[in-house]
Design a protein around this motif. Structure first.
Motif, mmCIF file in Angstrom:
data_model
loop_
_atom_site.group_PDB
_atom_site.id
_atom_site.type_symbol
_atom_site.label_atom_id
_atom_site.label_comp_id
_atom_site.label_asym_id
_atom_site.label_seq_id
_atom_site.Cartn_x
_atom_site.Cartn_y
_atom_site.Cartn_z
ATOM 1 N N ASP A 261 -11.288 1.663 -9.987
ATOM 2 C CA ASP A 261 -11.921 1.453 -11.298
ATOM 3 C C ASP A 261 -13.225 0.684 -11.117
ATOM 4 O OD1 ASP A 261 -9.851 2.697 -12.562
ATOM 5 O OD2 ASP A 261 -8.778 0.845 -13.042
ATOM 6 N N GLY A 262 -14.208 0.981 -11.948
ATOM 7 C CA GLY A 262 -15.452 0.196 -11.960
ATOM 8 C C GLY A 262 -16.455 0.738 -10.971
ATOM 9 N N PRO A 263 -17.757 0.577 -11.326
ATOM 10 C CA PRO A 263 -18.829 1.170 -10.514
ATOM 11 C C PRO A 263 -18.896 0.617 -9.089
ATOM 12 C CG PRO A 263 -19.728 -0.218 -12.271
ATOM 13 C CD PRO A 263 -18.253 -0.144 -12.496
ATOM 14 N N GLU A 264 -18.461 -0.613 -8.908
ATOM 15 C CA GLU A 264 -18.547 -1.233 -7.572
ATOM 16 C C GLU A 264 -17.322 -0.931 -6.714
ATOM 17 O OE1 GLU A 264 -21.319 -3.615 -6.797
ATOM 18 O OE2 GLU A 264 -21.950 -2.293 -8.431
ATOM 19 N N SER A 265 -16.318 -0.278 -7.325
ATOM 20 C CA SER A 265 -15.045 -0.134 -6.622
ATOM 21 C C SER A 265 -15.118 0.914 -5.528
ATOM 22 C CB SER A 265 -13.941 0.252 -7.593
ATOM 23 O OG SER A 265 -13.663 -0.853 -8.388
ATOM 24 N N PRO A 266 -14.318 0.733 -4.499
ATOM 25 C CA PRO A 266 -14.388 1.660 -3.375
ATOM 26 C C PRO A 266 -13.686 2.986 -3.670
ATOM 27 C CG PRO A 266 -12.647 0.047 -3.022
ATOM 28 C CD PRO A 266 -13.317 -0.330 -4.309
#
Ligand code: BTN
Length: 279
Positions: A261-266
């Protein structure tokens, strides 16, 4: 008559299993035990003593049934299936070794579907689910030693299968009651375990034979049964780290791709992990 009592749970007998078996190798040598610690442990010992490819060990009960990730497998007597298949002739390729547990789960789901008409699906990597609850699981264990102690190509792989067949809801320990199910709970009737075991072994041999010729067909069958892809999941990684995201694909090597989840997530490709389907 109440369908739950219509079929009295009967002992598994080799003759009853053989009556339904259509395989060439798997299950042709069949050891049925009253009790053992773990059919996988018994199978590993038999394999190291020279047991032939396709030998099957099944038990009425296990005193220390093993699950994935070091867990125990609930193994009450006389109700369910606990069996292990010794495979010594599978190719030593990484593709075979990484897909074998998944192929085995396909065989279990297909045997459940054929025997009960229930819509069994899979949770990556090899849990078998009915109505989002676990009805069966697969634990593959490897040993690289032959009977004489030498390393053989591919070594020995034990495919251990547990299937909850006739256990009723109240008989599950409390911590499993909302997570596990059985064929009897879902279908409202009891099942003949000998016929089911044979159907499971028939399906496993058919999938292994097909995998040798047309691997991608079985991999696609896995993908079509896998309910994890497309779902939001929580993943518990080795080391206790947790990640939430969406499962997006089962890749060529059998790993599960997760977009956190989330733009920074791998974006991860999981080899081994505990995956929880989120609502
Ligand atoms: C899982 O955790 O999902 C895998 C469970 C595998 C259980 C079976 S029961 C027969 C065989 N013997 C064992 O000790 N474990 C496997």
């Amino acid at each position: 008559m109440d369908p739950m009592t219509a079929l009295t749970p009967s002992a598994l007998t080799a003759a009853a299993v053989r009556a339904h078996l259509t395989t060439h190798t798997i299950g042709r040598t069949l050891h049925l035990l009253e009790e053992t610690m773990s059919t996988n442990a018994t199978a590993l010992a038999l394999a190291q003593a020279g047991a032939e490819h396709g030998t099957v060990i099944a038990a009425e009960t296990q005193t220390a049934g093993r699950g994935r990730l070091g867990r125990r497998w609930f193994s009450p007597g006389g109700e369910n299936l606990y069996c292990s298949v010794i495979l010594t002739e599978i190719p030593a390729s990484p593709r075979w070794l990484s897909w074998l547990p998944l192929i085995s789960a396909v065989a279990v789901a297909s045997a459940v579907r054929m025997s009960s008409g229930l819509a069994a699906v899979l949770k990556w990597p090899n849990d078998v689910l009915l109505n989002d609850r676990k009805v069966g699981g697969v634990l593959c264990e490897r040993s690289g030693l032959s009977a004489k102690g030498g390393v053989v190509p591919g070594g020995v792989v034990i495919v251990g299968i547990g299937l909850n067949v006739n256990t009723l809801r109240a008989a599950f320990p409390e911590d499993l009651r909302d997570l596990a199910t059985s064929l009897a709970i879902e279908a409202g009737r009891r099942f003949d375990r000998a016929a089911l075991l044979a159907s499971l072994l028939n399906a496993l041999e058919a999938r292994c034979d097909l995998y040798a010729d047309r691997a991608s067909e079985v991999e696609d069958e896995y993908r079509s049964l896998c309910a994890t892809v497309g779902r939001r999941v929580r993943v518990e990684l080795a080391g206790g780290e947790r990640l939430e995201g969406r499962a997006t694909a089962v890749l060529e090597d059998g790993t599960l791709r997760i977009a956190g989840d989330g733009p920074e997530s791998p974006v991860l490709a999981l080899h081994t992990a505990d995956v929880i389907h989120l609502r």
